[in-house]
Motif scaffolding. Sequence first.
Motif, short mmCIF file in Angstrom:
data_model
loop_
_atom_site.label_atom_id
_atom_site.label_comp_id
_atom_site.label_asym_id
_atom_site.label_seq_id
_atom_site.Cartn_x
_atom_site.Cartn_y
_atom_site.Cartn_z
N SER A 29 0.81 -1.22 0.00
CA SER A 29 0.00 0.00 0.00
C SER A 29 0.85 1.27 0.00
O SER A 29 0.35 2.35 0.31
CB SER A 29 -0.95 -0.01 1.19
N VAL A 30 2.12 1.17 -0.37
CA VAL A 30 3.00 2.33 -0.38
C VAL A 30 2.48 3.38 -1.37
O VAL A 30 1.93 3.06 -2.42
CB VAL A 30 4.46 1.94 -0.72
N THR A 31 2.62 4.64 -0.97
CA THR A 31 2.21 5.76 -1.83
C THR A 31 3.34 6.77 -1.91
O THR A 31 4.30 6.72 -1.13
CB THR A 31 0.96 6.47 -1.28
N LEU A 63 11.49 -0.74 -3.91
CA LEU A 63 10.34 -0.09 -4.52
C LEU A 63 10.17 -0.55 -5.97
O LEU A 63 9.05 -0.79 -6.42
CB LEU A 63 10.51 1.43 -4.45
N ALA A 64 11.27 -0.70 -6.69
CA ALA A 64 11.21 -1.12 -8.09
C ALA A 64 10.71 -2.56 -8.23
O ALA A 64 10.07 -2.89 -9.23
CB ALA A 64 12.58 -0.98 -8.74
N MET A 65 10.97 -3.40 -7.24
CA MET A 65 10.52 -4.78 -7.35
C MET A 65 9.12 -4.99 -6.75
O MET A 65 8.56 -6.07 -6.83
CB MET A 65 11.53 -5.75 -6.73
N ASN A 66 8.55 -3.92 -6.22
CA ASN A 66 7.20 -3.98 -5.66
C ASN A 66 6.20 -3.77 -6.80
O ASN A 66 6.08 -2.67 -7.33
CB ASN A 66 7.03 -2.89 -4.60
N ALA A 71 4.11 4.40 -10.11
CA ALA A 71 5.24 4.97 -10.83
C ALA A 71 5.68 6.31 -10.24
O ALA A 71 6.88 6.60 -10.17
CB ALA A 71 4.89 5.14 -12.31
N ASP A 72 4.73 7.11 -9.75
CA ASP A 72 5.12 8.41 -9.20
C ASP A 72 5.90 8.27 -7.89
O ASP A 72 6.75 9.09 -7.59
CB ASP A 72 3.93 9.35 -9.06
N SER A 73 5.66 7.21 -7.14
CA SER A 73 6.45 7.01 -5.92
C SER A 73 7.89 6.61 -6.29
O SER A 73 8.85 7.03 -5.64
CB SER A 73 5.82 5.96 -5.00
N VAL A 108 9.40 2.54 -16.65
CA VAL A 108 9.17 3.72 -17.48
C VAL A 108 9.45 5.00 -16.68
O VAL A 108 10.09 5.92 -17.17
CB VAL A 108 7.73 3.73 -18.04
N ALA A 109 9.03 5.03 -15.42
CA ALA A 109 9.27 6.19 -14.56
C ALA A 109 10.77 6.41 -14.34
O ALA A 109 11.24 7.55 -14.36
CB ALA A 109 8.55 6.02 -13.22
#
Length: 121
Positions: A29-31, A63-66, A71-73, A108-109
């Motif tokens: 649920s990370v934002t 974060l990248a493997m989540n 994408a904005d996070s 992409v981000a």
Amino acid sequence: TDESNHRVNEWLIHHMDESPFHKLCYDTSVTTRHINEDYLTEHDNDSALQTDATYGMTPLHMLAMNPHAPADSISTLLNSNQEAVFSLDNEEKTPLDYARDYNVGGLVALVNGLCNHRNAA
């Protein structure tokens, strides 16, 4: 499967007790608010380069493997310290490698953020 992903997520969360930023980055649920306001504001941008003792990963690796990380996070964390995108973990992988495999929107981000940084320089 969803059950397998859930088990992996639970295992990672419980094995990251010593690395709270890493744990946050793999939370389903990370934002962006969690990354920016709740963590980076309280700590400095160098916290993006901290590696965990077990895997040698930065928070950006996690974060990248989540697959649930927006994408904005990922962009927010990249912008806090761009050096993190080139950090190798114990498997000799960068956050770009993990984003390619687990979070295409994140990939992409990351690429977009690197291009924007290069064009601004």
